[in-house]
Scaffold this active site. Structure first.
Site, PDB file in Angstrom:
ATOM      1  N   LYS A  52       0.855  -1.182   0.000  1.00 59.93           N
ATOM      2  CA  LYS A  52       0.000   0.000   0.000  1.00 59.93           C
ATOM      3  C   LYS A  52       0.895   1.238   0.000  1.00 59.93           C
ATOM      4  O   LYS A  52       1.992   1.195   0.582  1.00 59.93           O
ATOM      5  CB  LYS A  52      -0.857  -0.036   1.277  1.00 59.93           C
ATOM      6  CG  LYS A  52      -1.749   1.168   1.477  1.00 59.93           C
ATOM      7  CD  LYS A  52      -2.893   1.171   0.495  1.00 59.93           C
ATOM      8  CE  LYS A  52      -3.410   2.585   0.228  1.00 59.93           C
ATOM      9  NZ  LYS A  52      -4.193   2.674  -1.008  1.00 59.93           N
ATOM     10  N   CYS A  73      -0.390  10.940  -7.274  1.00 55.11           N
ATOM     11  CA  CYS A  73      -1.189  11.611  -6.239  1.00 55.11           C
ATOM     12  C   CYS A  73      -1.199  13.116  -6.484  1.00 55.11           C
ATOM     13  O   CYS A  73      -0.178  13.698  -6.819  1.00 55.11           O
ATOM     14  CB  CYS A  73      -0.660  11.362  -4.834  1.00 55.11           C
ATOM     15  SG  CYS A  73       0.647  10.186  -4.685  1.00 55.11           S
TER      16      CYS A  73
HETATM   17  C1  LIG Z   1      -8.343  -0.072  -4.256  1.00 56.23           C
HETATM   18  C2  LIG Z   1      -7.102   0.332  -4.992  1.00 56.23           C
HETATM   19  C3  LIG Z   1      -6.088   1.030  -4.324  1.00 56.23           C
HETATM   20  C4  LIG Z   1      -4.924   1.417  -4.985  1.00 56.23           C
HETATM   21  N1  LIG Z   1      -3.940   2.072  -4.288  1.00 56.23           N
HETATM   22  C5  LIG Z   1      -2.772   2.379  -4.911  1.00 56.23           C
HETATM   23  C6  LIG Z   1      -1.673   2.959  -4.183  1.00 56.23           C
HETATM   24  O1  LIG Z   1      -1.735   3.179  -2.962  1.00 56.23           O
HETATM   25  N2  LIG Z   1      -0.539   3.281  -4.860  1.00 56.23           N
HETATM   26  C7  LIG Z   1      -0.414   3.014  -6.213  1.00 56.23           C
HETATM   27  O2  LIG Z   1       0.633   3.289  -6.783  1.00 56.23           O
HETATM   28  N3  LIG Z   1      -1.417   2.440  -6.910  1.00 56.23           N
HETATM   29  C8  LIG Z   1      -2.583   2.114  -6.298  1.00 56.23           C
HETATM   30  N4  LIG Z   1      -3.600   1.497  -7.017  1.00 56.23           N
HETATM   31  C9  LIG Z   1      -3.416   1.213  -8.462  1.00 56.23           C
HETATM   32  C10 LIG Z   1      -2.974  -0.231  -8.702  1.00 56.23           C
HETATM   33  O3  LIG Z   1      -1.743  -0.497  -8.048  1.00 56.23           O
HETATM   34  C11 LIG Z   1      -2.845  -0.529 -10.203  1.00 56.23           C
HETATM   35  O4  LIG Z   1      -1.923   0.372 -10.765  1.00 56.23           O
HETATM   36  C12 LIG Z   1      -4.164  -0.385 -10.955  1.00 56.23           C
HETATM   37  O5  LIG Z   1      -5.222  -0.861 -10.164  1.00 56.23           O
HETATM   38  C13 LIG Z   1      -4.173  -1.090 -12.318  1.00 56.23           C
HETATM   39  O6  LIG Z   1      -4.048  -2.489 -12.187  1.00 56.23           O
HETATM   40  P1  LIG Z   1      -5.302  -3.508 -12.191  1.00 56.23           P
HETATM   41  O7  LIG Z   1      -6.156  -3.169 -13.394  1.00 56.23           O
HETATM   42  O8  LIG Z   1      -4.713  -4.875 -12.229  1.00 56.23           O
HETATM   43  O9  LIG Z   1      -6.054  -3.244 -10.935  1.00 56.23           O
HETATM   44  C14 LIG Z   1      -4.779   1.110  -6.364  1.00 56.23           C
HETATM   45  C15 LIG Z   1      -5.784   0.395  -7.036  1.00 56.23           C
HETATM   46  C16 LIG Z   1      -6.932   0.000  -6.377  1.00 56.23           C
HETATM   47  C17 LIG Z   1      -7.988  -0.767  -7.121  1.00 56.23           C
END
Ligand SMILES: Cc1cc2nc3c(=O)[nH]c(=O)nc-3n(C[C@H](O)[C@H](O)[C@H](O)COP(=O)(O)O)c2cc1C
Ligand SMILES: Cc1cc2nc3c(=O)[nH]c(=O)nc-3n(C[C@H](O)[C@H](O)[C@H](O)COP(=O)(O)OP(=O)(O)OC[C@H]3O[C@@H](n4cnc5c(N)ncnc54)[C@H](O)[C@@H]3O)c2cc1C
Ligand code: FES
Lengths: 303, 250
Positions: free
Chosen positions: A45, A127
Site C-alpha cells: 500500500k 497523487c
Molecule cells: C483499491 C485500490 C487502491 C490502490 N492504491 C494504490 C496505491 O496506494 N498506490 C499506487 O501506486 N497504486 C494504487 N492502485 C493502483 C494499482 O496499483 C494498479 O496500478 C491499478 O489498479 C491497475 O491495475 P489492475 O487493473 O490490475 O487493478 C490502487 C488500485 C486500487 C484498485
C-alpha cells in the site's frame, strides 16, 4: 517446469507476478488465504511520511468489467510500516515499497527512510500534490524528471521504480523523463481517472466524485502504453492494468514488460496471483518456452 | 477465513425480491453470528458481501434482497448444482458475554439476516427478544427462524402485519419492561441512528452491524472504512462489521 525467475535491476524475483499496490495491503490478510512467499514480490500500500486518513466513503464503485476507487491513500505512515509490517514481510518475498507524498519533501523523506531497508521503492507520482497546484507530479515530463532525481538522490542503495500515470499526453515522453531523472525501472499503468454516476440520485457514486478506473476493461490500453514505454527507454518496465489470468500476463511480457503486477483481480479472485503463477508455468511448458524471461519484448508488429 | 468453491444446493425466492441461497462448502465451516461472506458473481469484478444466516456444518445459508445487477444475476444464474466462489467467514461477528442473559435484537431491511444467525445461536441458552422491521406483508420472511426466542415482534412500515411502525419504535415500547442486558442491531443507517438516540443514557450496551461497500473483504484494501468516534478509521470487513454503537459515527 519452466524457469519462472526474472531479473529486475539485478535483483532476482522467483517469478514475475507481483500484487499491485493498494489491493494487497502489506500482505498479511492474503497470507491467511495462501502462503504469499510464492509471489515474485509484493507492492505495498502507498506509504507516506506520516499517517494519512484517506477519503470519505463510498470509496469504490463498479462498472462493466472495471471498478473505480478513491481510497485517498489512507496509510499508516513510514515509521509504522518499518516497525510493524516490514519485519513481517521481509524475507517472505521481494518487498516493493510504494511511496506517496503531497510534497517533494514527503517523497524524499520516505525514500531516505526506506533506503537499504526494502528490495525496491516504487514512486506513485499520480497523487495530487501541493507543488503542482493539486495536479499530480506524474503529468508533466519536467515534474517527473525532477521528482525522480530528488527521490533517487535519497535512495542510492535501493532500486527506484517510477510508476507512471496513464492520464497524460505522452507515455514515451514521460517514460524518458523518469529515465533521465535516474529511475532504475518503470511500472505502469496506474488507474485512469473516471466518473460513475448514480442516476437515481443524479450524483457521483464515489464520495470523492471521481475515482481511478482499474480492472479487466483497461487492459488493451494498458498493454499499448506498456509497449510504448518499454520501447522508449532502456530501463526495465513492469506492466499492469487489467490482468486477470496468465494469458493476460503473457501479453504484457510480450509487449516489453519484465514483470507484471495484478491489482483488481485480487478482489475478484483472492487466489488470483498464485493461479497466474501456475498458469504461466503451464503456458510456458505448452509453448516450449524454457524461461519466462524469454517472453519479454517478443511481440512482432505488423509491417 | 478461506476461499471455497461451493456448490449451490438451493436458491429460491422466499418473499418479495428476497432469495434464500444454501450452498455446500467443501468442509465444515464454523461461523459466528454476525459474520459474513463475499460471494463471487460471474462477470462482476467485485464480490458481494452477504451475512451468513445459518451455518450447519457444511451447509451455509444466506438471504439476499435483489438490489442491482449482482444480486439479480445471483438469483437468475446460480441454480442448484452450480459452483460458487465464496470467501468466508469474514469479520468479527456479534459477541455476547456469558453474563448477558437477555438479548434484544433489532433489525430492519436486509439487516434482519445477520440477526437471524444471532437468534439461532443465542436462543439456545439465553432469552432473546426480536424486533424485526419490514416494508409490508409481501416482504416478511423467515418468521419461523425469528420466532425461536422469548418474543418476536414484526413491525411493518404500512402496518399490514404486526406493529405499525419501525422495529426501533416497537423495541422502545418494550425496552423498560424486558430490560435487556445487551442489544444487537442491524439495518439502514437512519434506523441505527434512531436506535442510538433512543438508547442514549440507558446504560445498556448496543452493538450494531454496519454495511459499507467493499473491495477485498479481508482487510487489505481500506475501501470499506467507517469513522470511529475517536477520529480513527476502522475497516468494516475486518475490524467490524459489528461495533459498539457509541464507538462509531453513524
Ligand atoms: C483499491 C485500490 C487502491 C490502490 N492504491 C494504490 C496505491 O496506494 N498506490 C499506487 O501506486 N497504486 C494504487 N492502485 C493502483 C494499482 O496499483 C494498479 O496500478 C491499478 O489498479 C491497475 O491495475 P489492475 O487493473 O490490475 O487493478 C490502487 C488500485 C486500487 C484498485
Ligand atoms: C457485512 C455486510 C453484510 C450484508 N448482508 C446482506 C444480507 O444478508 N442480505 C442482503 O440482501 N444484503 C446484504 N448486504 C448488502 C449487500 O452487500 C448489497 O445489497 C449487495 O452488495 C448489492 O449488490 P448489487 O450488485 O445487487 O447492487 P449494486 O448497487 O449494483 O452494487 C454495486 C456495488 O455496490 C456494492 N453495494 C451496493 N449496496 C451495498 C450495500 N448496501 N452494502 C455493501 N455494498 C453494497 C455492491 O457490492 C457492488 O460492489 C450486506 C452488506 C454488508 C457490507
Ligand atoms: S474491503 Fe478491503 S479492507 Fe475492507
Amino acid at each position: 517446469m519452466a524457469d519462472l525467475s526474472v531479473n529486475l535491476c539485478g535483483v532476482t524475483l522467483k517469478n514475475p507476478v507481483i500484487p499491485a499496490s493498494g489491493t494487497f495491503g502489506f500482505g498479511r490478510e492474503f497470507d491467511e488465504i495462501y502462503d504469499i512467499s510464492c509471489l515474485g514480490g509484493v507492492a505495498t500500500k502507498g506509504i507516506a511520511l506520516t499517517p494519512w486518513g484517506g477519503n470519505p466513503v463510498p470509496r469504490i464503485a463498479e462498472s462493466s468489467g472495471v471498478i473505480l476507487n478513491a481510497v485517498g491513500l489512507q496509510n499508516p505512515g513510514v515509521e509504522k510500516f518499518i516497525a510493524e509490517d516490514l519485519p513481517w514481510l521481509k524475507g517472505k518475498t521481494r518487498v516493493i515499497a510504494n511511496v506517496v507524498g503531497r510534497t517533494m519533501e514527503d517523497y524524499e523523506g520516505v525514500c531516505e527512510r526506506l533506503n537499504g531497508l526494502v528490495d525496491f521503492l516504487e514512486l506513485n507520482i499520480s497523487c495530487p500534490n501541493v507543488r503542482c497546484g493539486g495536479m499530480a507530479f506524474g503529468i508533466r515530463p519536467e515534474n517527473i524528471e525532477e521528482i525522480t532525481a530528488r527521490a533517487k538522490a535519497k535512495c542510492p542503495s535501493t532500486p527506484l521504480i517510477v510508476k507512471l500515470s496513464p492520464n497524460v499526453e505522452s507515455i514515451p515522453r514521460n517514460a524518458q523523463a523518469a529515465e533521465r531523472g535516474g529511475a532504475d525501472a518503470l511500472s505502469l499503468v496506474n488507474t485512469f481517472t473516471g466518473l460513475a454516476i448514480d442516476i437515481e440520485r443524479r450524483r457521483p457514486i464515489l464520495a470523492n466524485n471521481t475515482g481511478g478506473v482499474s480492472g479487466a476493461g483497461i487492459k488493451p490500453i494498458a498493454v499499448r502504453m506498456v509497449y510504448e514505454a518499454a520501447h522508449a527507454v532502456s530501463i526495465p518496465v513492469i506492466g499492469m492494468g487489467g490482468i486477470t489470468c496468465a494469458e493476460d500476463a503473457v501479453e504484457f511480457l510480450m509487449a516489453g514488460a519484465v514483470a507484471v503486477q495484478v491489482g483488481t483481480q485480487n478482489f475478484t479472485d483472492t487466489r488470483a496471483c498464485p493461479k497466474i503463477i501456475a498458469g504461466l508455468n503451464e503456458w510456458c511448458d505448452a509453448h516450449k518456452v524454457a524461461r519466462v524471461a524469454d517472453l519479454t519484448d517478443t511481440l512482432q508488429f505488423n509491417g | 477465513m478461506r476461499e471455497i468453491r461451493a456448490t449451490v444446493l438451493e436458491n429460491k425466492r422466499i418473499a418479495d425480491e428476497v432469495y434464500s441461497l444454501t450452498f455446500a462448502a467443501e468442509e465444515e465451516i464454523v461461523v459466528r453470528p454476525g459474520q459474513f461472506c463475499m460471494i463471487g458473481v460471474g462477470g462482476f469484478p467485485l464480490r458481494r458481501p452477504i451475512a451468513v444466516c445459518k451455518a450447519e456444518g457444511e451447509r451455509i445459508t444466506v438471504c439476499y434482497r435483489l438490489k442491482g445487477g449482482g444480486t439479480r444475476a445471483l438469483a437468475r444464474e446460480y441454480k442448484t448444482g452450480e459452483k460458487l466462489s465464496v470467501l468466508l467467514p469474514l469479520g468479527n461477528g456479534f459477541y455476547v458475554k456469558e453474563s448477558e442473559k437477555k438479548v434484544a435484537v433489532v433489525g430492519g431491511g436486509v439487516g434482519i439476516f445477520p440477526l437471524i444467525a444471532a437468534i439461532r445461536a443465542y436462543s439456545k441458552h439465553k432469552q432473546v427478544y426480536a424486533y424485526m422491521g419490514f416494508r409490508g406483508r409481501a416482504a416478511v420472511c423467515m418468521e419461523y427462524e425469528m420466532a425461536r426466542g422469548e418474543k418476536l415482534v414484526i413491525a411493518t412500515d404500512d402496518g399490514s402485519v404486526g406493529f405499525h411502525g419501525t422495529s426501533v419504535q416497537a423495541f422502545m415500547q418494550d425496552v423498560d419492561e424486558i430490560k435487556p442486558d445487551v442489544v444487537l442491531a442491524c439495518g439502514p443507517t437512519p434506523m441505527l441512528r434512531a436506535l442510538k438516540s433512543a438508547m442514549h443514557g440507558r446504560n445498556i450496551p448496543v452493538y450494531v452491524s454496519l454495511e459499507e461497500r467493499m473491495g477485498c473483504g479481508i482487510g487489505a484494501c481500506l475501501v470499506c472504512v467507517c469513522e470511529k468516534t475517536d477520529g480513527a478509521h476502522a475497516r468494516v470487513c475486518k475490524d467490524g462489521p459489528v461495533f459498539e454503537i457509541n464507538d462509531v459515527v453513524l
